[in-house]
Design a protein around this motif. Structure first.
Motif, PDB file in Angstrom:
ATOM      1  N   CYS A 123       0.827  -1.213   0.000  1.00 26.11           N
ATOM      2  CA  CYS A 123       0.000   0.000   0.000  1.00 26.11           C
ATOM      3  C   CYS A 123       0.856   1.257   0.000  1.00 26.11           C
ATOM      4  N   GLY A 124       2.188   1.114  -0.002  1.00 24.31           N
ATOM      5  CA  GLY A 124       3.076   2.267  -0.110  1.00 24.31           C
ATOM      6  C   GLY A 124       3.760   2.682   1.186  1.00 24.31           C
ATOM      7  N   ILE A 125       3.320   2.177   2.322  1.00 27.08           N
ATOM      8  CA  ILE A 125       3.932   2.573   3.598  1.00 27.08           C
ATOM      9  C   ILE A 125       5.404   2.160   3.622  1.00 27.08           C
ATOM     10  N   GLU A 126       6.247   3.070   4.135  1.00 23.14           N
ATOM     11  CA  GLU A 126       7.695   2.854   4.141  1.00 23.14           C
ATOM     12  C   GLU A 126       8.136   2.088   5.393  1.00 23.14           C
ATOM     13  N   PHE A 127       9.024   1.135   5.181  1.00 21.59           N
ATOM     14  CA  PHE A 127       9.616   0.344   6.257  1.00 21.59           C
ATOM     15  C   PHE A 127      11.128   0.367   6.118  1.00 21.59           C
ATOM     16  N   ASP A 128      11.842   0.300   7.226  1.00 19.77           N
ATOM     17  CA  ASP A 128      13.285   0.069   7.209  1.00 19.77           C
ATOM     18  C   ASP A 128      13.586  -1.180   8.024  1.00 19.77           C
ATOM     19  N   LEU A 129      14.538  -1.969   7.541  1.00 21.77           N
ATOM     20  CA  LEU A 129      15.188  -2.953   8.400  1.00 21.77           C
ATOM     21  C   LEU A 129      16.409  -2.259   8.970  1.00 21.77           C
ATOM     22  N   VAL A 130      16.584  -2.346  10.289  1.00 21.64           N
ATOM     23  CA  VAL A 130      17.724  -1.695  10.945  1.00 21.64           C
ATOM     24  C   VAL A 130      18.582  -2.782  11.581  1.00 21.64           C
ATOM     25  N   GLU A 131      19.860  -2.806  11.211  1.00 17.97           N
ATOM     26  CA  GLU A 131      20.752  -3.847  11.757  1.00 17.97           C
ATOM     27  C   GLU A 131      21.281  -3.462  13.128  1.00 17.97           C
ATOM     28  N   THR A 132      21.075  -4.356  14.105  1.00 19.06           N
ATOM     29  CA  THR A 132      21.587  -4.148  15.448  1.00 19.06           C
ATOM     30  C   THR A 132      21.736  -5.499  16.137  1.00 19.06           C
ATOM     31  N   ASP A 133      22.737  -5.620  16.998  1.00 17.12           N
ATOM     32  CA  ASP A 133      22.853  -6.843  17.804  1.00 17.12           C
ATOM     33  C   ASP A 133      22.387  -6.602  19.235  1.00 17.12           C
ATOM     34  N   LEU A 134      21.761  -5.457  19.465  1.00 15.14           N
ATOM     35  CA  LEU A 134      21.332  -5.106  20.825  1.00 15.14           C
ATOM     36  C   LEU A 134      19.915  -5.567  21.126  1.00 15.14           C
ATOM     37  N   ASP A 135      19.197  -6.088  20.119  1.00 16.64           N
ATOM     38  CA  ASP A 135      17.799  -6.455  20.342  1.00 16.64           C
ATOM     39  C   ASP A 135      17.712  -7.915  20.787  1.00 16.64           C
ATOM     40  N   LYS A 136      17.433  -8.142  22.071  1.00 18.32           N
ATOM     41  CA  LYS A 136      17.465  -9.492  22.637  1.00 18.32           C
ATOM     42  C   LYS A 136      16.092 -10.158  22.675  1.00 18.32           C
ATOM     43  N   ARG A 137      15.096  -9.564  22.031  1.00 19.94           N
ATOM     44  CA  ARG A 137      13.759 -10.162  22.032  1.00 19.94           C
ATOM     45  C   ARG A 137      13.753 -11.432  21.169  1.00 19.94           C
ATOM     46  N   PRO A 138      12.806 -12.358  21.433  1.00 19.33           N
ATOM     47  CA  PRO A 138      12.791 -13.626  20.680  1.00 19.33           C
ATOM     48  C   PRO A 138      12.647 -13.383  19.176  1.00 19.33           C
ATOM     49  N   PRO A 139      13.436 -14.083  18.366  1.00 17.48           N
ATOM     50  CA  PRO A 139      13.398 -13.888  16.918  1.00 17.48           C
ATOM     51  C   PRO A 139      12.118 -14.433  16.291  1.00 17.48           C
ATOM     52  N   CYS A 140      11.642 -13.760  15.238  1.00 14.02           N
ATOM     53  CA  CYS A 140      10.447 -14.215  14.517  1.00 14.02           C
ATOM     54  C   CYS A 140      10.907 -15.135  13.391  1.00 14.02           C
ATOM     55  N   VAL A 141      11.254 -16.371  13.765  1.00 14.80           N
ATOM     56  CA  VAL A 141      11.763 -17.316  12.774  1.00 14.80           C
ATOM     57  C   VAL A 141      10.604 -17.963  12.014  1.00 14.80           C
ATOM     58  N   ALA A 142      10.907 -18.440  10.816  1.00 19.65           N
ATOM     59  CA  ALA A 142       9.935 -19.197  10.022  1.00 19.65           C
ATOM     60  C   ALA A 142      10.731 -20.236   9.273  1.00 19.65           C
ATOM     61  N   GLY A 143      10.037 -21.134   8.561  1.00 18.96           N
ATOM     62  CA  GLY A 143      10.711 -22.201   7.840  1.00 18.96           C
ATOM     63  C   GLY A 143      11.841 -21.686   6.973  1.00 18.96           C
ATOM     64  N   ASP A 144      11.621 -20.530   6.336  1.00 24.80           N
ATOM     65  CA  ASP A 144      12.632 -19.994   5.422  1.00 24.80           C
ATOM     66  C   ASP A 144      13.277 -18.711   5.959  1.00 24.80           C
ATOM     67  N   ILE A 145      13.129 -18.454   7.274  1.00 23.44           N
ATOM     68  CA  ILE A 145      13.800 -17.296   7.895  1.00 23.44           C
ATOM     69  C   ILE A 145      14.567 -17.784   9.124  1.00 23.44           C
ATOM     70  N   PRO A 146      15.895 -17.981   8.980  1.00 21.13           N
ATOM     71  CA  PRO A 146      16.688 -18.479  10.113  1.00 21.13           C
ATOM     72  C   PRO A 146      16.850 -17.414  11.194  1.00 21.13           C
ATOM     73  N   GLU A 147      17.131 -17.890  12.411  1.00 17.41           N
ATOM     74  CA  GLU A 147      17.292 -16.999  13.552  1.00 17.41           C
ATOM     75  C   GLU A 147      18.310 -15.886  13.288  1.00 17.41           C
ATOM     76  N   ALA A 148      19.377 -16.225  12.543  1.00 14.99           N
ATOM     77  CA  ALA A 148      20.464 -15.262  12.297  1.00 14.99           C
ATOM     78  C   ALA A 148      19.988 -14.033  11.527  1.00 14.99           C
ATOM     79  N   ASN A 149      18.829 -14.135  10.868  1.00 14.15           N
ATOM     80  CA  ASN A 149      18.336 -13.020  10.057  1.00 14.15           C
ATOM     81  C   ASN A 149      16.958 -12.513  10.494  1.00 14.15           C
ATOM     82  N   ALA A 150      16.380 -13.165  11.483  1.00 11.00           N
ATOM     83  CA  ALA A 150      14.962 -12.911  11.772  1.00 11.00           C
ATOM     84  C   ALA A 150      14.702 -11.565  12.452  1.00 11.00           C
TER      85      ALA A 150
END
Ligand SMILES: [Fe+2]
Length: 316
Positions: A125-152
Motif C-alpha cells: 500500500c506504499g507505507i515505508e519500512f526500514d530494516l535496521v541492523e543491530t545486535d542489541l535487540d534481545k527479544r525472541p526472533p520471529c523465525v519461520a521455515g525460510d527465515i533463520p534466527e540469524a536473520n529474523a
C-alpha cells in the motif's frame, strides 16, 4: 524514570487484507496474533494484529484493510513516516535477496545512520519500512521455515516521524513523555527512553516543506503509534501532566478489549496513544493459539457469522 518504557503497537491503514497478511506473515515472518474487527457504524472491517508469537507489546503492528471501504489517506508531515524493524547485523543481504524473490519493492541504496545500517522497503500500500541492523535487540526472533534466527526480525526497532517543525516537539518528547535526545544527524533527531536501544527509539525527520498528511483512518498511512503503560492510572497521570504542560488534545481512556487506550496529539501533529499492558491477548485465546480464530469483543460476539460473511476470507 519515564512511565513509558517502549512501544505497544503501531496502527496502519492498508489496502487488501490478504496482501497485508502475506506481507507481515509470509514475507517478514510475523505471527498473526489476533484477527478481529472494527465496527464503525454497520460496516465491518478487519483489524489484524501482527507481532512475535507471544504478541509482546513492542512487536505489534496492526492493520485496517481499507480498500473495501475505499477510504484513501494522504501521506505527509505530522505522521509516522517509517516503521523500523530490527534485524541482526549482517542480515540485510539475506532480506534483499528475499525481496527480489518475493517481488517486494526496496531501495537500491543501503543507508547508515547513528551507526546502524538500514534498508528501506515498501508495503504494497506504499507505507515505508526500514530494516535496521543491530545486535542489541534481545527479544525472541520471529523465525519461520525460510527465515533463520540469524536473520529474523526481533520487533519494532523505532519509528520515524515526519515533522514540519521540531522545536516544540523536541521539548514535548522530554518534558511530557520522558525521552532523551541522544543524537542528531542531518535532519534526523534520535530520542530514546528507559534503558534505550531497540524498541525504545523515536526519530524525527525534519521536513519543513512536506505538506501536512491526513489523520483519517484510510489506506496508505500509519495512523498512530501507541506506547506501553502499565494501567489506566498511569494513563490518567500522563493526561494530567499533558494538560499541565499545555497540551490539552487528549482523549478519555477507551476500551479496546485487549488493552485500554488514551490518545493524544503531540505538537508536530502525530497521533500518539498510551496503551495499557494489563489485559493482553490471552483473554479469548490461549497462548500458542493466538490468531487462530476470528475473535469479537463481548458486545459483538452474537453477530460473528453475520460479520464474517461480509469480510473477504483470508488464509494465513
Ligand atoms: Fe492504537
Amino acid at each position: 524514570m519515564s512511565m513509558i518504557k517502549g512501544f505497544h503497537h503501531l496502527t496502519a491503514g492498508v489496502r487488501h487484507a490478504q496482501e497485508d497478511v502475506d506481507f507481515y506473515v509470509k514475507l517478514l515472518g510475523q505471527s498473526l496474533v489476533k484477527k478481529t474487527v472494527l465496527l464503525d457504524g454497520d460496516d465491518p472491517i478487519y483489524h489484524l494484529y501482527y507481532g512475535n508469537a507471544n504478541g509482546d507489546p513492542g512487536t505489534l503492528v496492526t492493520s485496517f484493510p481499507f480498500r473495501q471501504r475505499g477510504v484513501q489517506a494522504r501521506p505527509g508531515s505530522g505522521q509516522v513516516r517509517v516503521i523500523n524493524y530490527s534485524v541482526p547485523r549482517g542480515s540485510i543481504e539475506f532480506w534483499r535477496s528475499r525481496f527480489d524473490r518475493m517481488s517486494v519493492r526496496y531501495d537500491a541504496e543501503i543507508v547508515e545512520r547513528f551507526d546502524e545500517r538500514r534498508q528501506r522497503f515498501y508495503h504494497p500500500c506504499g507505507i515505508e519500512f526500514d530494516l535496521v541492523e543491530t545486535d542489541l535487540d534481545k527479544r525472541p526472533p520471529c523465525v519461520a521455515g525460510d527465515i533463520p534466527e540469524a536473520n529474523a526480525v526481533r520487533g519494532v526497532h523505532s519509528i520515524t516521524l515526519s515533522l514540519r517543525e521540531v522545536a516544540e516537539s523536541v521539548r514535548f518528547m522530554s518534558e511530557a513523555i520522558g525521552f532523551r535526545l541522544v543524537g542528531q544527524s542531518g535532519g534526523y533527531y534520535r530520542f530514546e527512553t528507559h534503558t534505550g536501544g531497540p524498541g525504545m527509539v523515536v526519530a524525527f525527520l525534519h521536513e519543513p516543506d512536506r505538506m501536512q498528511g491526513s489523520s483519517v483512518y484510510g489506506e496508505g498511512t500509519v495512523h498512530h503509534v501507541a506506547f506501553a503503560v502499565d494501567s489506566v492510572d498511569q494513563q490518567m497521570e500522563l493526561k494530567e501532566k499533558f494538560m499541565a504542560l499545555g497540551y490539552i488534545d487528549t482523549s478519555e481512556s477507551v476500551n479496546r478489549n485487549y488493552f485500554r487506550s488514551m490518545y493524544f496529539k503531540m505538537p508536530g501533529g502525530v497521533i500518539f496513544e498510551a496503551a495499557t499492558t494489563d489485559i493482553g491477548f490471552a483473554i479469548d485465546e490461549n497462548p500458542g493459539h493466538f490468531g487462530e480464530e476470528f475473535q469479537l469483543p463481548p458486545w459483538l460476539a452474537d453477530r460473528k457469522n453475520e460479520l464474517l460473511a461480509r469480510l473477504e476470507p483470508i488464509s494465513v
